[in-house]
Design a protein around this motif. Structure first.
Motif, PDB file in Angstrom:
ATOM      1  N   THR A  86      -4.297  -2.771  -4.696  1.00 37.80           N
ATOM      2  CA  THR A  86      -4.483  -1.985  -3.865  1.00 37.80           C
ATOM      3  C   THR A  86      -5.563  -1.620  -3.027  1.00 37.80           C
ATOM      4  O   THR A  86      -5.496  -1.791  -1.861  1.00 37.80           O
ATOM      5  N   LEU A 142      -0.214  -3.654  -9.285  1.00 34.96           N
ATOM      6  CA  LEU A 142      -0.406  -3.160  -7.928  1.00 34.96           C
ATOM      7  C   LEU A 142      -1.540  -1.964  -7.962  1.00 34.96           C
ATOM      8  O   LEU A 142      -2.207  -1.758  -6.925  1.00 34.96           O
ATOM      9  N   HIS A 201       2.119   1.860  -3.555  1.00 34.04           N
ATOM     10  CA  HIS A 201       1.121   2.317  -4.130  1.00 34.04           C
ATOM     11  C   HIS A 201       0.971   3.824  -4.070  1.00 34.04           C
ATOM     12  O   HIS A 201       0.984   4.734  -4.933  1.00 34.04           O
ATOM     13  N   LYS A 209       0.770  -1.154   0.096  1.00 31.19           N
ATOM     14  CA  LYS A 209      -0.016   0.108   0.078  1.00 31.19           C
ATOM     15  C   LYS A 209       0.697   1.293   0.040  1.00 31.19           C
ATOM     16  O   LYS A 209       0.353   2.193  -0.732  1.00 31.19           O
TER      17      LYS A 209
END
Length: 726
Positions: free
Chosen positions: A210, A206, A131, A128
């Motif tokens: 996320t 990704l 991202h 996370k």
């Protein structure tokens, strides 16, 4: 419904459809054309628009997140940061608990995360973080542990072949152990990328997963963080870890646990890998890094040798016509050829035969011995390098690589000039498809490989800074025309052709016998190499080596590196390297011990002209331990010690006097060692009767030493009848 009624109904429907068809088609085409650009831009499968390509071009290649714990920051994390992290084609950060605070390492303290195991929350919060902070800056995102070694140059080449705008999840596919079958909530045909050897997510993957990471954390099924990441990606992105078989070797996990990478590193598994796991102790990480640095040095050395061979060919092509080469130069070229032939015949040891398990050697009491571990490791290293070289060419010719099958047998020997030499009989194979049905056929190839491992560089890296320093040759000269021709030929071969950082100044005392021939020879080289630093200074009066060297030294700045040389010297590039490396300004001087030839008619028991062919044997020559005229030193040190005593005229003494003053000084260190690449070519010593008694005695002593060894002189005297065998 009757047939007539049904026919009427179909007719009415057809008419209505025909009326509205153009309108429907027009609307459909317009809609497709409107949607086409956005659809093509987002496909990511070879249909990128100029805009999307521009965005990808501006992105950095790779962001690596390394999961660690506070207790490993000073050990594993530090080892990673000091080894492969330095070669990152992007950015690396360590991810640890919220309590982990460091300034010497790029550590991210994840809020609400501790270092407890299993690290599901740490792993997903790391994704996370990647991202939220970097999704628009990088193409690829890699999840790693702190006990993984990564070959970043190989990783970069691998990622450059892929499209990060596609949904990709890359690593070694795992399905769990036998005891975990059916207990990991994986669907049929599903898998996950094993966390140990690392996993790679494209920016597209990704970006899509996320938003659902928190949901996945709230719905954990297992205690394995890599399994949970894989399940989350499968559910919300719709992809599994790549099933490609070669990922097992590219993302390599060593199954020997605590014994991983504790033995030889020169194995097929290590050579083929991009990531290697696990290296539990920091020292293993440093060892692995040193291993790959050594392989890189070998690769660059091989390339350097290849380029040097090409340069030698070009130099030959650019050389003068054979008709323009003098007889003396041709004789010198033949001397070099004769030297290598003589070394091959007289100095090279016999070959030893070996098989994968046995060694047949003349060095041992038993003709057959088992292959010892060091020898086996060396052989494995040679085979690995050999296959690398062969496949480099196979990719060009066959467009495929060959697979090593076995070593039939081989021969090896240690050569004093060239290093280790091998002859290998190899069996390899590759697969090809034939016929209309493209039937697969295995083709076996037998190949004889002839290899040479040259001696490595024994120099410390700190010394290499000085290796770019220019060497100034200072050559006193009076007469000796034939020797001067040979010297200039050697200087051209070693320095001028390869544009070495050297200069040459000739201090010439006029020779009545051939007053102009020396200068004409000098002008010929000056014309051929107009950019080279070649100088000529006419000296007056009686020959004085001390005066000539002092005058030559005065031509250069204080920091200049001087080489006081002699017209009878034969040298090569390796000597230049040692001259630079063994001389330290203000501190150390290099006084090489020169190998001096005996008279050829005595050494070889036959009459022949002196030449540059030599071998290092007791009967061929001797090491001049008590000669100090050949030296490398900086001008500032030469001036500081007082230079030569220029009142000394004629042969000898000036060099001993200078050497003694250096020895008596507490400031300087004299580096003295035999230099195999510096040879004094035999010439008859003529002792001037007008020399002082001390100089004359030294001259006669030197003259007697150069005739030959005691054994050779005994044979000569015996043959001439001056001695009897009694």
């Amino acid at each position: 419904m009757s047939r007539n009624v049904r026919s009427l109904f179909l007719l009415i429907v057809g008419v209505i459809f025909g009326m509205f068809l153009p309108i429907i088609m027009k609307h459909h085409i317009t809609t497709d054309l409107t949607r086409c650009p956005s659809k093509r831009a987002s496909s990511g499968r070879g249909e990128d628009t100029t805009s999307s390509r521009h965005v990808m071009k501006n992105k950095k290649l790779l962001f690596v997140g390394v999961m660690t714990a506070e207790k490993f920051l000073d050990t594993r994390a530090k080892a990673v940061y000091e080894t492969w992290a330095k070669e990152m084609p992007g950015t690396l950060k360590f991810f640890a608990s919220s309590s982990s605070k460091r300034t010497d390492l790029p550590v991210v303290s994840l809020e609400g995360v501790d270092d407890s195991y299993p690290p599901q929350r740490k792993s997903m919060m790391m994704l996370k973080y990647m991202h939220d902070n970097f999704i628009d800056e990088y193409e690829w995102f890699l999840r790693s542990d702190d006990d993984v070694y990564m070959r970043m140059e190989t990783m970069e080449r691998f990622l450059r072949t892929l499209n990060s705008s596609e949904d990709l999840y890359i690593g070694q596919a795992g399905t769990g152990t036998k005891s975990e079958k059916g207990r990991l909530s994986l669907g049929w045909g599903d898998n996950f990328c094993m966390g140990g050897p690392s996993a790679i997510l494209s920016s597209s993957t990704l970006r899509k997963v996320t938003p659902y990471l928190e949901h996945c954390l709230q719905n954990l099924v297992t205690t394995h963080e890599d399994v949970e990441v894989g399940r989350c990606i499968k559910k919300f992105v719709g992809i599994s870890c790549t099933w490609a078989f070669e990922m097992q070797s590219l993302f390599y996990h060593n199954q020997s646990k605590e014994q991983s990478y504790t033995f030889t590193l020169d194995t097929k598994s290590v050579r083929n890998a991009i990531t290697l796991h696990p290296l539990k102790k920091p020292e293993y990480m440093y060892r692995m890094h040193s291993h790959f640095k050594e392989l890189k040095i070998r690769e660059l050395s091989y390339e350097s040798i290849t380029y040097q061979r090409k340069l030698d060919v070009l130099n030959t092509l650019l050389d003068r016509d054979a008709d323009e080469i003098s007889d003396n130069e041709l004789a010198a070229l033949n001397d070099i050829k004769h030297f290598h032939q003589k070394m091959s015949k007289e100095e090279s040891p016999d070959w030893e035969m070996f098989t994968p398990r046995k060694l047949y050697s003349y060095r041992t009491n038993s003709p057959e011995i088992g292959m010892m571990s060091p020898t086996k490791d060396a052989l494995n290293s040679v085979l690995g390098q050999t296959m690398s070289i062969i496949n480099r060419e196979a990719r060009k010719v066959l467009h495929r690589t060959l697979e090593f099958k076995r070593l039939n047998h081989g021969y090896r020997r240690y050569h004093p000039l060239y290093g280790m030499q091998y002859m290998l009989d190899l069996l390899m194979k590759y697969h090809r498809h034939i016929g209309r049905n493209r039937r697969r056929m295995t083709v076996h190839v037998r190949h004889h490989a002839y290899l040479q491992q040259p001696f490595g560089d024994m120099m410390h890296s700190s010394q290499k800074i000085s290796l770019q320093k220019k060497i100034h040759f200072i050559l006193p000269l009076a007469g000796r025309l034939e020797q001067f021709k040979k010297f200039m030929h050697t200087y051209e071969k070693v320095c001028l052709r390869h544009r070495e950082l050297t200069t040459l100044v000739v201090l010439y005392f006029n020779d009545v016998a051939s007053p102009d021939k020396h200068f004409e020879l000098y002008k010929k080289y000056k014309k051929k190499y107009p950019t080279a630093s070649l100088e000529w200074i006419n000296m007056k009066g009686r020959f004085s080596r001390a005066l000539a060297l002092t005058m030559g030294a005065s031509q250069y700045e204080k920091s200049a590196l001087l080489f006081f040389c002699d017209v009878d010297l034969d040298f090569n590039f390796d000597f230049l390297t040692r001259c630079r490396a063994n001389t330290i300004l203000g501190r150390q001087l290099y006084y090489p011990i020169v190998f001096s030839q005996f008279a050829p008619e005595v050494a070889y028991c036959k009459t022949k002209k002196p030449n540059t062919s030599f071998v290092y044997t007791d009967n061929a020559g001797f090491w001049r331990e008590y000669a100090f005229g050949i030296t490398c030193q900086h001008r500032v040190d030469f001036d500081m010690i007082g230079g030569f005593d220029t009142t000394i005229q004629g042969w000898g003494m000036e060099d001993v006097d200078l050497y003694d003053r250096y020895v008596q000084s507490d400031k300087y260190v004299i580096f003295r060692a035999p230099d195999p690449d510096l040879v004094h070519i035999y010439h008859e010593v003529v002792c001037d009767p007008n020399l002082t008694k001390k100089q004359l005695d030294m001259c006669y002593t030197s003259k007697s030493q150069t005739y030959g060894s005691q054994a050779s002189l005994y044979k000569v005297l015996l043959e001439k009848g001056y001695l009897s065998e009694e």
